[in-house]
Design a protein around this motif. Structure first.
Motif, mmCIF file in Angstrom:
data_model
loop_
_atom_site.group_PDB
_atom_site.id
_atom_site.type_symbol
_atom_site.label_atom_id
_atom_site.label_comp_id
_atom_site.label_asym_id
_atom_site.label_seq_id
_atom_site.Cartn_x
_atom_site.Cartn_y
_atom_site.Cartn_z
ATOM 1 N N UNK A 34 121.264 -0.611 -4.533
ATOM 2 C CA UNK A 34 120.841 -1.734 -3.698
ATOM 3 C C UNK A 34 120.665 -1.317 -2.248
ATOM 4 N N UNK A 35 121.563 -0.476 -1.766
ATOM 5 C CA UNK A 35 121.455 0.019 -0.388
ATOM 6 C C UNK A 35 120.203 0.878 -0.209
ATOM 7 N N UNK A 36 119.895 1.688 -1.220
ATOM 8 C CA UNK A 36 118.691 2.516 -1.151
ATOM 9 C C UNK A 36 117.458 1.624 -1.106
ATOM 10 N N UNK A 37 117.437 0.582 -1.912
ATOM 11 C CA UNK A 37 116.307 -0.342 -1.903
ATOM 12 C C UNK A 37 116.180 -1.030 -0.547
ATOM 13 N N UNK A 38 117.302 -1.371 0.067
ATOM 14 C CA UNK A 38 117.285 -2.037 1.369
ATOM 15 C C UNK A 38 116.727 -1.111 2.443
ATOM 16 N N UNK A 39 117.004 0.182 2.322
ATOM 17 C CA UNK A 39 116.548 1.156 3.311
ATOM 18 C C UNK A 39 115.145 1.674 3.017
ATOM 19 N N UNK A 40 114.605 1.327 1.858
ATOM 20 C CA UNK A 40 113.298 1.833 1.451
ATOM 21 C C UNK A 40 112.202 1.248 2.334
ATOM 22 N N UNK A 41 111.108 2.016 2.528
ATOM 23 C CA UNK A 41 109.975 1.488 3.286
ATOM 24 C C UNK A 41 109.295 0.362 2.508
ATOM 25 N N UNK A 42 108.404 -0.367 3.188
ATOM 26 C CA UNK A 42 107.747 -1.506 2.567
ATOM 27 C C UNK A 42 106.891 -1.090 1.376
ATOM 28 N N UNK A 43 106.279 0.100 1.417
ATOM 29 C CA UNK A 43 105.448 0.569 0.311
ATOM 30 C C UNK A 43 106.338 0.988 -0.854
ATOM 31 N N UNK A 44 105.962 0.637 -2.084
ATOM 32 C CA UNK A 44 106.791 1.023 -3.227
ATOM 33 C C UNK A 44 106.789 2.532 -3.425
ATOM 34 N N UNK A 45 107.936 3.050 -3.810
ATOM 35 C CA UNK A 45 108.097 4.481 -4.043
ATOM 36 C C UNK A 45 108.294 4.686 -5.530
ATOM 37 N N UNK A 46 107.529 5.607 -6.117
ATOM 38 C CA UNK A 46 107.671 5.905 -7.531
ATOM 39 C C UNK A 46 108.981 6.658 -7.747
ATOM 40 N N UNK A 47 109.796 6.257 -8.733
ATOM 41 C CA UNK A 47 111.046 6.968 -8.979
ATOM 42 C C UNK A 47 110.777 8.386 -9.470
ATOM 43 N N UNK A 48 111.557 9.307 -8.973
ATOM 44 C CA UNK A 48 111.417 10.708 -9.360
ATOM 45 C C UNK A 48 112.179 10.951 -10.655
ATOM 46 N N UNK A 49 111.773 11.968 -11.379
ATOM 47 C CA UNK A 49 112.469 12.325 -12.609
ATOM 48 C C UNK A 49 113.834 12.902 -12.259
ATOM 49 N N UNK A 50 114.879 12.566 -13.038
ATOM 50 C CA UNK A 50 116.208 13.094 -12.733
ATOM 51 C C UNK A 50 116.267 14.608 -12.925
#
Length: 118
Positions: A17-33
């Motif tokens: 949730x904190x990462x989402x709050x700090x994310x920029x307005x543009x959606x970021x594609x999740x990276x492969x683990x």
């Protein structure tokens, strides 16, 4: 499931949730683990800090799930590798602790930046 595992999963959800709050307005594609947590080559290619942090978060989550599976196998009698299960559990715990320290530093730095803009 033990209370420690539930606590770790709740903390991982809070970090996400904190990462989402700090994310920029543009959606970021999740990276492969990845297994080792952070891939410096992909971060240097412009994926950004948030994508790198999500990658690390996924790697810590995967390590926790793998450790939980090993402990469950020992508990159920499907495996006799108690030492391996305990080592995996300790590695997952240390990874999570390190992730929490990084998260706390990032949130602290973010708060400092917000204070500077006032």
């Amino acid at each position: 499931m033990s209370s420690a595992l539930l606590s770790i999963q709740a903390d991982l959800a809070r970090i996400a949730g904190d990462v989402e709050r700090l994310a920029p307005a543009a959606p970021v594609q999740p990276a492969a683990p990845v297994d080792d947590g952070f891939d410096a080559a992909s971060a240097s290619q412009g994926d950004g800090f948030v994508a790198g942090f999500k990658q690390v978060l996924q790697a810590v989550d995967e390590r926790d799930k793998a450790a939980s599976a090993q402990v469950a196998d020992v508990d159920a009698g499907r495996s006799d590798d108690l030492v391996g299960a305990m080592l995996a559990s300790q590695q997952a715990s240390l990874s999570f602790s390190m992730l929490m320290q990084v998260r706390n530093k990032v949130v602290g730095a973010f708060d400092e930046l917000i204070k500077l803009q006032l």
